[in-house]
Motif scaffolding. Structure first.
Motif, PDB file in Angstrom:
ATOM      1  N   LEU A 145       0.922  -1.261   0.043  1.00 52.50           N
ATOM      2  CA  LEU A 145       0.075   0.002  -0.085  1.00 52.50           C
ATOM      3  C   LEU A 145       0.719   1.419  -0.014  1.00 52.50           C
ATOM      4  N   GLN A 146       1.934   1.421   0.813  1.00 51.49           N
ATOM      5  CA  GLN A 146       2.792   2.435   0.731  1.00 51.49           C
ATOM      6  C   GLN A 146       3.360   2.786  -0.566  1.00 51.49           C
ATOM      7  N   GLU A 147       3.964   1.638  -1.251  1.00 52.02           N
ATOM      8  CA  GLU A 147       4.476   1.594  -2.661  1.00 52.02           C
ATOM      9  C   GLU A 147       3.397   2.351  -3.593  1.00 52.02           C
ATOM     10  N   ILE A 148       2.351   1.964  -3.475  1.00 50.60           N
ATOM     11  CA  ILE A 148       1.274   2.224  -4.163  1.00 50.60           C
ATOM     12  C   ILE A 148       1.107   3.735  -4.049  1.00 50.60           C
ATOM     13  N   GLU A 149       0.900   4.212  -2.680  1.00 45.24           N
ATOM     14  CA  GLU A 149       0.786   5.623  -2.517  1.00 45.24           C
ATOM     15  C   GLU A 149       2.001   6.464  -3.113  1.00 45.24           C
ATOM     16  N   GLN A 150       2.989   5.852  -2.994  1.00 41.53           N
ATOM     17  CA  GLN A 150       4.257   6.526  -3.741  1.00 41.53           C
ATOM     18  C   GLN A 150       4.088   6.915  -5.101  1.00 41.53           C
ATOM     19  N   LYS A 151       3.788   5.794  -5.639  1.00 39.89           N
ATOM     20  CA  LYS A 151       3.476   5.975  -7.189  1.00 39.89           C
ATOM     21  C   LYS A 151       2.302   6.780  -7.557  1.00 39.89           C
ATOM     22  N   LEU A 152       1.311   6.802  -6.816  1.00 36.50           N
ATOM     23  CA  LEU A 152       0.084   7.775  -7.154  1.00 36.50           C
ATOM     24  C   LEU A 152       0.620   9.156  -7.124  1.00 36.50           C
ATOM     25  N   ALA A 153       1.554   9.709  -6.144  1.00 39.12           N
ATOM     26  CA  ALA A 153       1.963  10.823  -5.754  1.00 39.12           C
ATOM     27  C   ALA A 153       2.809  11.267  -7.173  1.00 39.12           C
ATOM     28  N   ASN A 154       3.191  10.390  -7.967  1.00 39.78           N
ATOM     29  CA  ASN A 154       3.805  10.849  -9.225  1.00 39.78           C
ATOM     30  C   ASN A 154       2.871  11.552 -10.225  1.00 39.78           C
ATOM     31  N   PRO A 155       3.088  13.045 -10.527  1.00 40.93           N
ATOM     32  CA  PRO A 155       1.975  13.648 -11.276  1.00 40.93           C
ATOM     33  C   PRO A 155       2.180  13.181 -12.740  1.00 40.93           C
ATOM     34  N   ASN A 156       3.081  12.669 -13.231  1.00 41.98           N
ATOM     35  CA  ASN A 156       3.413  12.220 -14.655  1.00 41.98           C
ATOM     36  C   ASN A 156       2.522  10.668 -14.827  1.00 41.98           C
ATOM     37  N   LEU A 157       2.067  10.203 -14.301  1.00 45.44           N
ATOM     38  CA  LEU A 157       1.000   8.799 -14.317  1.00 45.44           C
ATOM     39  C   LEU A 157       0.123   9.084 -15.400  1.00 45.44           C
TER      40      LEU A 157
END
Length: 546
Positions: free
Chosen positions: A160-172
């Motif tokens: 879940l923490q890894e997913i939160e970090q990925k979602l914080a990327n504005p370039n997704l």
């Protein structure tokens, strides 16, 4: 040597509670209250006036939980490096997990003793965390189940923490974001179910708390809150301050339109927008009232862009030789900036008229008073749009003439955009964007009688469209832009017919598949089954004697 005091700022809706907390903390010589405020925009503005803090204390009661949590997120976005401590109703582990995901350093019950609150403030000020919970002790079978499933629940939390970090990327991309959000919901459901079974939630281990020892450990370095632009007292001061707060929340581009300021580091982009807004406020104060009669503010707009470019360039480069080159560059770049930047600006006359004190504002053919919320919101949107476009114009000059200066690469650009290849790719994206807008997007907006605005909302740049008659502009279109409107009109004309044909063909296909082929297959299948049944009947059976 005397140890510096721990500087606190207290935020709470209840003035009596703030007074009591100040009085209680004043008994401890290690603390200093440098300010206080309520749960409002005024407190955010006061914090942006510049001060030095060790801990920001935020009190949230049951009645103000929604506004308090909103302010908590805003403070974390504005000052991610500032330790934030909450005084709240007693929280459960899952609520604390949410606060931890936001970066809050700790919490304590509002009704706790002064000693407990001071102990918590010490912990946060010295770089540790302090959490107060109100959980029920699980039963023996739940504890056994928790021990057995601990490794799996830890892995779930880490994922879940890894997913939160990925979602914080504005370039997704949108597809990646949709997939991650769905995956996050699945894991959250699994976490909720496991926590109900074992009676507790898993908490990932953090660094061990350190107890303050005289002469060994000192409070963490205080955070200096950046001082944002100050505006002279005027009717526009409140609007300017609101826009400053919007900019400070962030400028993450979510429009799918490449912008020049996307190349900049977040702090640099904010400072550039603040610079332009402050200069705009000074420009408005210098425009004579007689100028509102002809409503031609082009010269002031060009001066604002030229001054902002020169000041921003000297602020980050400071070479007299390059400064002399800027005068010639302005003349060469003005036509390009007018075509790419100024021509896309909407509502400049209405914006300047409003800021110069002209009463009323026309929105959708209706006149609103200057203090009407609809009028204020429209003016803020026009300010957002103007500032973002002018900031793009400033960076466009640098990209066209000084993009390869190493001092700019390290001072201004994002780390992932410093290589020559990335800069070239970024410039090509901008070039294609302006071609597309000139030939397709701009004519389409004219044909649809609308203007596009870039606005800032909760730290994100978004696009909105406002209606405006553009008949004259539509009649003046020629060449490829005119042809684009013809294509759109033809598409709109034939689209209903095409949809009907597709629906008719689809109905025919469905009829053939279900009524012809389907029934045919059904008859064949029925015949095969009947044949098998007849064969089974014809098989001789051994008669057994009774």
């Amino acid at each position: 040597m005397t140890q510096a005091k721990i500087k606190l700022f207290i935020v709470d809706h209840d003035s009596i509670f703030r007074l009591g907390l100040r009085t209680a903390i004043a008994q401890y010589a290690d603390f200093e209250i440098v300010g206080e405020g309520n749960l409002s925009e005024d407190t955010l503005r006061e914090l942006t006036q510049g001060m030095v803090l060790n801990v920001l204390v935020l009190g949230i009661s049951y009645t103000e939980s929604e506004s308090g949590l909103k302010l908590t997120r805003q403070l974390r976005q504005l000052y991610p490096q500032l330790p934030l401590f909450l005084l709240t109703p007693n929280l459960a582990t899952k609520q604390i997990a949410k606060l931890k995901s936001w970066g809050v350093r700790g919490n304590c019950d509002r009704g706790a003793s002064v000693n407990s609150i001071v102990e918590a403030l010490y912990a946060v000020a010295y770089g540790n965390t302090y959490w107060s919970t109100n959980d029920v002790t699980p039963q023996l079978w739940q504890q056994a189940l928790a021990n057995i499933s601990q490794s799996g629940r830890i892995e779930l939390e880490q994922t879940l923490q890894e997913i939160e970090q990925k979602l914080a990327n504005p370039n997704l991309s949108d597809w990646e974001r949709v997939f991650l959000v769905g995956r996050k919901r699945e894991l959250q459901s699994a976490r909720w179910l496991s926590s109900r079974l074992v009676g507790e939630e898993i908490v990932l281990k953090e660094s061990a708390n350190l107890e303050p020892v005289d002469g060994a450990i000192v409070p963490i370095a205080p955070t200096e809150l950046a001082c944002l632009p100050e505006f002279a007292d005027s009717a526009n001061k409140t609007i300017f301050e609101r826009v400053v707060t919007d900019i400070q929340m962030g400028l993450n581009n979510r429009t799918k339109i490449p912008l020049e300021i996307d190349l900049l580091q977040p702090a640099i982009a904010k400072s550039l927008c603040h610079l332009i807004l402050q200069r705009l406020s000074e420009t408005i104060a210098q425009i004579p009232i007689a100028k509102t009669l002809d409503r031609d503010y082009t010269a002031y707009l060009e001066e604002l862009w030229q001054w902002s470019t020169a000041y921003f360039f000297s602020q980050h480069y400071g070479s007299n030789e390059k400064q002399l080159q800027l005068e010639e560059i302005y003349r060469l770049e003005l036509t390009t900036v007018q075509q790419n930047i100024f021509n896309d600006l909407y509502g400049i006359a209405e914006l300047f008229d409003y800021l110069l004190g002209k009463p009323g504002l026309v929105i959708d053919n209706m006149v609103y008073q200057s203090d009407n919320p609809e009028a204020i919101a429209r003016i803020e949107f026009l300010l957002h749009n103007l500032i973002i476009h002018l900031a793009n114009g400033v960076i466009q000059v640098i990209l066209n003439n000084f993009y390869d200066l190493e001092v700019f690469k390290y001072k201004l650009y994002k780390a992932e955009c410093r290589s020559d290849r990335e800069i070239a790719r970024f410039r090509n994206q901008l070039s294609w964007r302006y071609r597309q807008e000139n030939y397709f997007t701009h004519p389409q907006n004219i044909f649809e009688s609308r203007h596009r605005l870039l606005v800032i909302n909760a730290g994100v740049i978004r696009t909105i469209y406002v209606y405006a008659p553009r008949k004259t502009e539509l009649d003046e279109l020629t060449g490829i832009p005119w042809f684009s409107t013809i294509v759109i009109e033809i598409r709109d004309a034939i689209a209903p017919i095409v949809r009907k044909l597709i629906a008719l063909v689809g109905s025919g296909v469905v009829f053939v598949l279900t009524q012809v082929i389907g029934k045919g297959l059904g008859l064949v299948g029925k015949g095969i089954i009947q044949g098998i049944g007849s064969t089974i009947k014809d098989i001789p059976r051994n008669n057994k004697k009774p």
